[in-house]
Design a protein around this motif. Structure first.
Motif, PDB file in Angstrom:
ATOM      1  N   UNK A  12       0.987  -1.407  -0.015  1.00  0.00           N
ATOM      2  CA  UNK A  12       0.103  -0.067   0.048  1.00  0.00           C
ATOM      3  C   UNK A  12       0.956   1.268   0.142  1.00  0.00           C
ATOM      4  N   UNK A  13       2.146   1.178  -0.051  1.00  0.00           N
ATOM      5  CA  UNK A  13       2.949   2.200   0.228  1.00  0.00           C
ATOM      6  C   UNK A  13       3.512   2.739  -1.258  1.00  0.00           C
ATOM      7  N   UNK A  14       3.373   4.245  -1.373  1.00  0.00           N
ATOM      8  CA  UNK A  14       4.186   4.859  -2.479  1.00  0.00           C
ATOM      9  C   UNK A  14       5.404   5.910  -2.338  1.00  0.00           C
ATOM     10  N   UNK A  15       6.387   5.622  -2.985  1.00  0.00           N
ATOM     11  CA  UNK A  15       7.559   6.458  -2.859  1.00  0.00           C
ATOM     12  C   UNK A  15       7.240   7.458  -4.002  1.00  0.00           C
ATOM     13  N   UNK A  16       6.872   8.757  -3.693  1.00  0.00           N
ATOM     14  CA  UNK A  16       6.891   9.806  -4.892  1.00  0.00           C
ATOM     15  C   UNK A  16       8.091  10.755  -4.703  1.00  0.00           C
ATOM     16  N   UNK A  17       8.245  11.539  -5.601  1.00  0.00           N
ATOM     17  CA  UNK A  17       9.212  12.383  -5.883  1.00  0.00           C
ATOM     18  C   UNK A  17       8.618  13.795  -6.519  1.00  0.00           C
ATOM     19  N   UNK A  18       9.012  14.837  -6.098  1.00  0.00           N
ATOM     20  CA  UNK A  18       8.614  16.263  -6.747  1.00  0.00           C
ATOM     21  C   UNK A  18       9.788  17.236  -6.282  1.00  0.00           C
ATOM     22  N   UNK A  19      10.178  17.837  -7.589  1.00  0.00           N
ATOM     23  CA  UNK A  19      11.222  18.753  -7.266  1.00  0.00           C
ATOM     24  C   UNK A  19      12.456  18.094  -6.644  1.00  0.00           C
ATOM     25  N   UNK A  20      12.772  17.309  -6.803  1.00  0.00           N
ATOM     26  CA  UNK A  20      14.087  16.487  -6.258  1.00  0.00           C
ATOM     27  C   UNK A  20      13.724  16.372  -4.825  1.00  0.00           C
ATOM     28  N   UNK A  21      12.795  16.291  -4.249  1.00  0.00           N
ATOM     29  CA  UNK A  21      12.434  15.811  -2.902  1.00  0.00           C
ATOM     30  C   UNK A  21      11.353  14.690  -2.860  1.00  0.00           C
TER      31      UNK A  21
END
Length: 86
Positions: A12-21
């Motif tokens: 159920x977990x998602x690792x997400x990225x936005x603007x290098x974070x």
């Protein structure tokens, strides 16, 4: 909102990225939730990339190494729990 990418998914977990974070959210039944907070509240939103980013507190975005380490820890604990339950 800036582009959001789902970097990895496990259970159920998602690792997400936005603007290098990076951040981790939990997705269940079409909704995304922030990881638990001290107050116990877990805001939810649609499980779209933008919805996932919207539930993450501004201070919960971290560097890639820290996020990947936390993601690995969360997913391994989930796998261990599943093995014990089944």
């Amino acid at each position: 909102m800036a582009d959001v990418t789902i970097v990895s998914e496990h259970g159920s977990f998602r690792l997400i990225e936005r603007q290098g974070r990076y951040a981790i959210v939990e997705v269940r039944n079409g909704a995304a939730y922030a990881l638990g907070s001290d107050e116990g509240e877990r805001p939810g939103a649609d499980a779209t990339p933008q919805g996932m980013a919207g539930v993450v507190a501004p201070d919960a975005w971290v560097g890639e190494e820290e996020a990947r380490r936390t993601f690995a820890d969360l997913t391994s604990r989930g796998d261990d729990l599943a093995r014990k339950v089944w």
